[in-house]
Design an enzyme around this catalytic site. Structure first.
Site, short mmCIF file in Angstrom:
data_model
loop_
_atom_site.label_atom_id
_atom_site.label_comp_id
_atom_site.label_asym_id
_atom_site.label_seq_id
_atom_site.Cartn_x
_atom_site.Cartn_y
_atom_site.Cartn_z
N HIS A 1 0.75 -1.14 0.18
CA HIS A 1 0.11 0.15 -0.13
C HIS A 1 0.87 1.25 -0.12
O HIS A 1 1.76 1.33 -0.85
CB HIS A 1 -0.94 0.00 1.15
N HIS B 1 -2.32 -1.91 -10.05
CA HIS B 1 -3.25 -1.44 -9.14
C HIS B 1 -4.58 -2.01 -8.94
O HIS B 1 -5.06 -2.67 -10.04
CB HIS B 1 -3.62 0.26 -9.32
N ASP C 1 2.82 5.79 -6.75
CA ASP C 1 4.10 5.74 -5.94
C ASP C 1 5.05 5.50 -6.78
O ASP C 1 6.21 5.66 -6.32
CB ASP C 1 3.63 4.59 -4.99
#
Ligand code: ACO
Length: 427
Positions: free
Chosen positions: A267, A306, A362
């Site tokens: 995460h 994702h 990210d």
């Protein structure tokens, strides 16, 4: 007009059932009436990791994963990131509407007057080892806020909820900066309420000897990154906040559960993992071999993939733009070259293309944070700072939703049947 119902035929019994469809969902509890034999409790749906289960009705964030769309309260993320401040975005998420100038000034004023933490807090942080992970410290510290504000347990009182909301948003930057200073062995810098939300946080983090030269480009870049992280509907950490909050615990404890969930490498910890991965690769020439090792199942390409986006994460697109602005100020991060090559190869490779694996938020955020001077293990703290308004908005929405109860999934028991206990002497 076709009827908004689903007809289910139970081939075990030959009986059929009609269940209503609303907003593209059926209610899992409607399956309970489908029973094969007396006392079997009725049919349940089995959905490990909630791949196809809507756990709530929410009016906060809209995502269309196939089209790469993200909206807060109906406003496209691209426009919010372009136009809004972080506190304005927080207001939008929490209140449902963009603030007027007076409303924003009042909200900023409330936040500004709650930035200090009790001085015992500095002693609390001193209890952590010098090398404690910043996320471990943050989650402990935010949980500890509940001991400083026992009134936060009055979760049914809207005034109390507003106060805790303000406290959380105002104190999180102070605590996040203290955590940063603790890791470096630097004395804590207390809030300066003549500065804006981001400026104050950056000052508390980087000021040395009473001096810090603010860089408006870097501050705005950080603000955009926080805005891009501000909510993402029912992700792992938000679900943790909702689930823990559903027990009616105070919001500091519920938010610390969200921080714990965010800490994990699948995460929020992914941006840290991206930098570790780029370090391991070390050089552009090693990228093809690394890609082959990922395809052979020896690890994942961190920052890719994702659960909900099956096309380019819209936040990743915006972050790339921010990266250009930041690197213009700080000089190029040498790892950028490796990241760009990884992205280039992965986007052409059948393995990643067929699995719809694209860069997520990210993939580039860590490179930017590093260029701004944040250490790798601190990146997820910045994610938490950004996600905070979303967690609070979702927590309050859950509390105000009359359909919500304490979160308590069911299970499918696959263990032993009843057995006689065997005494130790006979085992
Ligand atoms: N690298 C290589 N292969 C991958 C990756 C990856 N990053 N992500 C998924 N896959 C592969 C899986 O091996 C699987 O392949 P298979 O069908 O041959 O078994 C397939 O793609 C589907 O993967 P799942 O694990 O089922 O996908 P899921 O939706 O459960 O996982 C997740 C999503 C956790 C984000 C995953 O893509 C991942 O681990 N990515 C790397 C970590 C990361 O970047 N996390 C940040 C997420 S964004 C955020 O939190 C802000």
């Amino acid at each position: 007009m076709p009827s908004e119902t689903l007809t289910i035929v139970d081939n075990r019994t030959g009986r059929d059932y009609e269940v209503p469809i609303a907003d593209g969902t059926i209610r899992a509890t409607d399956l309970r009436q489908i029973s094969a034999e007396e006392g079997d409790g009725g049919l349940m749906s089995y959905d490990p990791a909630y791949l196809n289960t809507s756990s709530c009705r929410s009016a906060i964030t809209y995502i269309d994963g196939d089209a790469g769309i993200l909206r807060y309260r109906g406003y496209p993320i691209e426009q919010i990131a372009e136009e809004a401040s972080f506190l304005e975005t927080a207001y939008l998420l929490l209140e449902g509407e963009l603030p007027t100038a007076e409303q924003l000034a009042a909200w900023e004023g409330d936040v500004r007057t709650h930035t200090y933490v009790h001085t015992n807090f500095t002693k609390f942080l001193e209890g952590f080892r010098y090398d404690a992970h910043p996320m471990g410290m943050l989650l402990g510290a935010i949980g500890a806020l509940s001991t400083f504000y026992p009134d936060a347990k009055h979760i049914a009182d809207p005034e109390s909820r507003y106060l805790q909301r303000v406290r959380l948003i105002a104190k999180m930057p102070t605590i996040a900066a203290f955590v940063f200073r603790h890791s470096r062995g630097l004395p804590y810098v207390f809030p300066r309420n003549d500065l804006g939300y981001i400026g104050n946080y950056v000052n508390m983090t980087f000021e040395i000897g009473g001096r810090h030269e603010p860089n408006p480009v870097l501050q705005r870049a950080l603000e955009i990154l926080l805005i891009l992280h501000a909510d993402h509907e029912q992700n792992c950490s938000t679900s943790a906040v909702r689930s823990v909050g559903s027990s009616h615990v105070d919001p500091f404890s519920a938010v610390s559960a969200g921080i714990a969930a965010l800490y994990g490498p699948l995460h929020g910890g992914a941006n840290e993992a991206v930098l570790v991965m780029l370090d391991e690769i070390g050089d552009v020439k090693n990228v093809p071999a690394f890609i082959e090792s990922v395809k052979a199942g020896k690890g994942r390409l961190m920052g890719f993939g994702h659960r909900v986006y099956e096309s380019y994460d819209p936040r990743a697109k915006l972050i790339k733009k921010v990266a250009d602005q930041v690197f213009e100020q700080t000089g190029l991060n040498p790892k950028l070259e490796i990241a760009l090559e990884l992205e280039r190869i992965a986007l052409e490779d059948e393995y990643f293309v067929s699995r719809k694996l694209y860069p997520n938020v990210d993939f580039y955020s860590g490179l930017i944070y590093q260029a701004m001077g944040y250490p790798t293990d601190y990146f997820t703290v910045l994610f938490a700072l950004g996600r905070l308004p979303g967690w609070i908005a979702q927590w309050e929405e859950m509390l105000n939703d009359s359909e919500q109860k304490i979160s308590r999934p069911r299970q499918t028991y696959i263990g032993q049947g009843v057995r006689e206990f065997v005494p130790m002497s006979k085992r």
